[in-house]
Motif scaffolding. Structure first.
Motif, PDB file in Angstrom:
ATOM      1  N   UNK A  45      40.464  29.440  58.721  1.00  0.00           N
ATOM      2  CA  UNK A  45      40.366  29.208  56.920  1.00  0.00           C
ATOM      3  C   UNK A  45      40.797  28.084  56.634  1.00  0.00           C
ATOM      4  N   UNK A  46      40.312  27.388  55.044  1.00  0.00           N
ATOM      5  CA  UNK A  46      41.419  26.322  54.743  1.00  0.00           C
ATOM      6  C   UNK A  46      41.125  27.032  53.151  1.00  0.00           C
TER       7      UNK A  46
ATOM      8  N   UNK B 247      44.902  23.809  55.509  1.00  0.00           N
ATOM      9  CA  UNK B 247      43.709  23.564  55.636  1.00  0.00           C
ATOM     10  C   UNK B 247      43.089  23.925  56.908  1.00  0.00           C
ATOM     11  N   UNK B 248      42.048  23.904  57.290  1.00  0.00           N
ATOM     12  CA  UNK B 248      40.815  23.876  58.174  1.00  0.00           C
ATOM     13  C   UNK B 248      41.077  23.321  59.372  1.00  0.00           C
ATOM     14  N   UNK B 249      41.338  23.645  60.982  1.00  0.00           N
ATOM     15  CA  UNK B 249      41.882  22.399  61.512  1.00  0.00           C
ATOM     16  C   UNK B 249      40.666  22.446  62.203  1.00  0.00           C
TER      17      UNK B 249
ATOM     18  N   UNK C 211      34.508  30.248  63.316  1.00  0.00           N
ATOM     19  CA  UNK C 211      34.754  30.102  62.328  1.00  0.00           C
ATOM     20  C   UNK C 211      33.811  28.837  62.324  1.00  0.00           C
ATOM     21  N   UNK C 212      33.427  28.671  60.628  1.00  0.00           N
ATOM     22  CA  UNK C 212      32.795  27.361  60.538  1.00  0.00           C
ATOM     23  C   UNK C 212      32.719  27.353  58.633  1.00  0.00           C
ATOM     24  N   UNK C 213      31.812  26.022  57.747  1.00  0.00           N
ATOM     25  CA  UNK C 213      32.117  26.245  56.752  1.00  0.00           C
ATOM     26  C   UNK C 213      30.797  25.140  57.302  1.00  0.00           C
ATOM     27  N   UNK C 214      30.180  24.967  55.215  1.00  0.00           N
ATOM     28  CA  UNK C 214      28.720  24.556  55.335  1.00  0.00           C
ATOM     29  C   UNK C 214      29.007  23.179  55.762  1.00  0.00           C
TER      30      UNK C 214
END
Length: 220
Positions: free
Chosen positions: A115-116, A130-132, A151-154
């Motif tokens: 997670x960020x 910060x997310x790695x 895990x993913x972000x846009x």
């Protein structure tokens, strides 16, 4: 880089090997902790020997010897860090393949290792991280299909203000990988023998997917 066909991405052995060999020695805080751990061991050994115990009992008269011990401890710590890397590189699982996660960004997702929670507008002393980044997904093909959750972000989102990462499902079929979409369980607790959670290697910047425990193949 693997080729993409109808959403499927082909994993390659050379991509997997390059990511596996990318692991780096310890640095920063981890290296400092290893150094102090080695120094504690050296100090105990030195105190147990009457001759060298004088270095601690009369430090003012033995500054040069103390500096030599500190330097030798640092060399030992660095050597141990490099030995860990050499061991890692020499024990690459047989049949490991890899796919670069950048190939999933056109589908709208940036795969990360966590997670960020950093807020660039927050001046408080609250912990933040910060997310790695994840550059490569590594796995060993098995017969049949299986899915994993990562895990993913846009894709293209601003680092530092994104909060909790979403959970997305990847489908693995042989050496091919396809991003299915958002996982049904967003709690991050949906790991099972049939749905193994990938293990993140920060200094290698990759996710390693272990074999399912009920697989006939040996685990990593």
């Amino acid at each position: 880089m693997g080729a993409e066909t109808n959403g499927w991405v082909e994993a390659k052995e050379d991509v997997g090997r390059e990511a596996w060999l990318r692991l780096k020695p310890l640095s920063g805080i981890a290296m400092a902790l290893l150094f102090f751990g080695c120094w504690a061991v050296v100090a105990v050994i030195v105190m147990a020997i009457p001759y060298t115990r004088e270095i601690f009992n009369h430090f003012e008269d033995h500054k040069v010897e103390a500096l030599i011990l500190v330097g030798a401890t640092f060399v030992v710590a660095r050597s141990l860090a490099h030995l860990q890397v050499f061991w890692h590189r020499a024990h690459m699982p047989e049949g490991l393949v890899g796919v670069q996660t950048a190939l999933f960004e056109p589908q709208g997702y940036e795969i990360v290792g966590g997670d960020d929670h950093t807020d660039s507008n927050n001046d408080s002393m609250a912990p933040s991280w910060l997310s790695r980044p994840v550059r490569t997904l590594l796995f060993r093909p098995v017969s049949g299909d299986r899915s994993i959750t990562v895990s993913a972000y846009p894709a293209g989102s601003e680092v530092g203000n994104r909060g909790d990462a979403a959970r997305v499902t990847l489908l693995i079929s042989g050496t091919r990988v396809r991003l299915v979409g958002l996982a049904a369980d967003q709690s991050g607790s949906d790991a099972s023998p049939e749905r193994p959670m990938a293990r993140y290697y920060e200094r290698g910047e990759y996710l390693l997917v272990p074999d399912a425990t009920n697989s006939a193949q040996s685990s990593f």
